[in-house]
Design a protein around this motif. Structure first.
Motif, PDB file in Angstrom:
ATOM      1  N   ILE A 192       0.863  -1.180   0.000  1.00 20.66           N
ATOM      2  CA  ILE A 192       0.000   0.000   0.000  1.00 20.66           C
ATOM      3  C   ILE A 192       0.903   1.234   0.000  1.00 20.66           C
ATOM      4  N   LEU A 193       0.747   2.068  -1.009  1.00 18.29           N
ATOM      5  CA  LEU A 193       1.571   3.262  -1.144  1.00 18.29           C
ATOM      6  C   LEU A 193       1.327   4.211   0.028  1.00 18.29           C
ATOM      7  N   PRO A 194       2.351   4.991   0.407  1.00 16.40           N
ATOM      8  CA  PRO A 194       2.191   5.877   1.560  1.00 16.40           C
ATOM      9  C   PRO A 194       1.224   7.039   1.325  1.00 16.40           C
ATOM     10  N   GLU A 195       1.102   7.506   0.071  1.00 19.66           N
ATOM     11  CA  GLU A 195       0.210   8.624  -0.226  1.00 19.66           C
ATOM     12  C   GLU A 195      -0.743   8.241  -1.340  1.00 19.66           C
ATOM     13  N   PHE A 196      -1.965   8.739  -1.258  1.00 21.68           N
ATOM     14  CA  PHE A 196      -2.972   8.508  -2.287  1.00 21.68           C
ATOM     15  C   PHE A 196      -4.188   9.362  -1.965  1.00 21.68           C
ATOM     16  N   ALA A 197      -5.042   9.584  -2.964  1.00 22.28           N
ATOM     17  CA  ALA A 197      -6.316  10.262  -2.726  1.00 22.28           C
ATOM     18  C   ALA A 197      -7.334   9.256  -2.204  1.00 22.28           C
ATOM     19  N   ALA A 198      -7.260   8.026  -2.734  1.00 19.76           N
ATOM     20  CA  ALA A 198      -8.115   6.928  -2.275  1.00 19.76           C
ATOM     21  C   ALA A 198      -7.386   5.624  -2.557  1.00 19.76           C
ATOM     22  N   CYS A 199      -7.658   4.619  -1.737  1.00 20.25           N
ATOM     23  CA  CYS A 199      -7.078   3.292  -1.941  1.00 20.25           C
ATOM     24  C   CYS A 199      -8.171   2.256  -1.741  1.00 20.25           C
ATOM     25  N   PHE A 200      -8.243   1.329  -2.691  1.00 16.86           N
ATOM     26  CA  PHE A 200      -9.230   0.250  -2.646  1.00 16.86           C
ATOM     27  C   PHE A 200      -8.488  -1.077  -2.636  1.00 16.86           C
ATOM     28  N   GLU A 201      -8.628  -1.837  -1.557  1.00 17.37           N
ATOM     29  CA  GLU A 201      -8.026  -3.164  -1.466  1.00 17.37           C
ATOM     30  C   GLU A 201      -9.091  -4.169  -1.889  1.00 17.37           C
ATOM     31  N   CYS A 202      -8.758  -4.990  -2.868  1.00 19.85           N
ATOM     32  CA  CYS A 202      -9.763  -5.817  -3.538  1.00 19.85           C
ATOM     33  C   CYS A 202      -9.345  -7.277  -3.643  1.00 19.85           C
ATOM     34  N   SER A 203     -10.349  -8.122  -3.757  1.00 12.96           N
ATOM     35  CA  SER A 203     -10.129  -9.510  -4.163  1.00 12.96           C
ATOM     36  C   SER A 203     -10.592  -9.610  -5.618  1.00 12.96           C
ATOM     37  N   THR A 204      -9.910 -10.435  -6.389  1.00 14.53           N
ATOM     38  CA  THR A 204     -10.264 -10.598  -7.797  1.00 14.53           C
ATOM     39  C   THR A 204     -11.569 -11.374  -7.896  1.00 14.53           C
ATOM     40  N   GLU A 205     -12.561 -10.761  -8.530  1.00 12.74           N
ATOM     41  CA  GLU A 205     -13.884 -11.348  -8.665  1.00 12.74           C
ATOM     42  C   GLU A 205     -14.060 -12.025 -10.032  1.00 12.74           C
ATOM     43  N   HIS A 206     -13.625 -11.315 -11.094  1.00 14.39           N
ATOM     44  CA  HIS A 206     -13.757 -11.830 -12.466  1.00 14.39           C
ATOM     45  C   HIS A 206     -12.614 -11.306 -13.320  1.00 14.39           C
ATOM     46  N   GLN A 207     -12.335 -12.006 -14.399  1.00 13.97           N
ATOM     47  CA  GLN A 207     -11.441 -11.524 -15.439  1.00 13.97           C
ATOM     48  C   GLN A 207     -12.094 -11.828 -16.783  1.00 13.97           C
ATOM     49  N   TYR A 208     -12.088 -10.829 -17.670  1.00  5.23           N
ATOM     50  CA  TYR A 208     -12.722 -10.971 -18.978  1.00  5.23           C
ATOM     51  C   TYR A 208     -11.744 -10.546 -20.062  1.00  5.23           C
ATOM     52  N   PRO A 209     -11.672 -11.313 -21.162  1.00  8.18           N
ATOM     53  CA  PRO A 209     -10.842 -10.860 -22.281  1.00  8.18           C
ATOM     54  C   PRO A 209     -11.451  -9.597 -22.893  1.00  8.18           C
ATOM     55  N   GLY A 210     -10.592  -8.665 -23.264  1.00  8.52           N
ATOM     56  CA  GLY A 210     -11.048  -7.419 -23.879  1.00  8.52           C
ATOM     57  C   GLY A 210     -10.050  -6.950 -24.918  1.00  8.52           C
ATOM     58  N   GLY A 211     -10.037  -7.601 -26.074  1.00 10.32           N
ATOM     59  CA  GLY A 211      -9.094  -7.217 -27.137  1.00 10.32           C
ATOM     60  C   GLY A 211      -7.667  -7.504 -26.721  1.00 10.32           C
TER      61      GLY A 211
END
Length: 163
Positions: free
Chosen positions: A109-128
């Protein structure tokens, strides 16, 4: 009117849509930290809380993110243009000299940010030439920083061109 088979022209047209600038981070299967600058971040749903972003198949850290069960997205503040450049580079260790915290599942987690979202991978979709990654927000933090904006190939903040 142009046809979409002209990559430079369509890139310019895409650039008419102002985006925030973010850095995605994760731990690779080997435990090494990986990170990259992204502008494709977007909210998807409030219930459940979902976000998405995309990564090119030829991205240096594609394997780390495509195999990751967890990742973090850091929305950069307008004073973090240098961090955007650092994580957009192909340097091996982009984390040198950064005092990162350890987030969920060890994600940096970077020390500075405007917002940080910690996530679990839900899906992956091909997109070109990219893969679209959908993440479920598990923890987040917002701070009182104005965001770094990218528009027509330049950085902006508070409505003005910067850098």
């Amino acid at each position: 009117t142009m046809t979409p088979n002209e990559p430079d022209n369509i890139r310019k047209a895409y650039g008419c849509f102002a985006t925030g600038v973010a850095v995605a981070t994760t731990l690779g299967a080997d435990g090494a930290r990986a990170g990259m600058t992204i502008s494709s971040f977007n909210s998807v749903s409030l219930d459940p809380p979902l976000v998405l972003w995309s990564i090119a198949y030829d991205a240096h850290c594609f394997d780390a993110f495509s195999q990751a069960d967890h990742f973090a997205i850091h929305v950069l503040g307008e004073n973090q243009q240098d961090l955007s450049g650092r994580f957009a580079s192909r340097d091996e260790d982009k984390f040198v000299g950064l005092d990162c915290a350890e987030g969920l599942h060890g994600n940096p987690i970077l020390p500075e940010f405007a917002a940080c979202f910690e996530c679990s991978t839900e899906h992956q979709y091909p997109g070109g030439d990219h893969v679209i990654i959908v993440g479920r927000v598990r923890r987040f933090e917002g701070r009182e920083l104005d965001p770094l904006i990218f528009y027509r190939g330049e950085f902006h903040g508070k409505g003005n061109r910067i850098g």
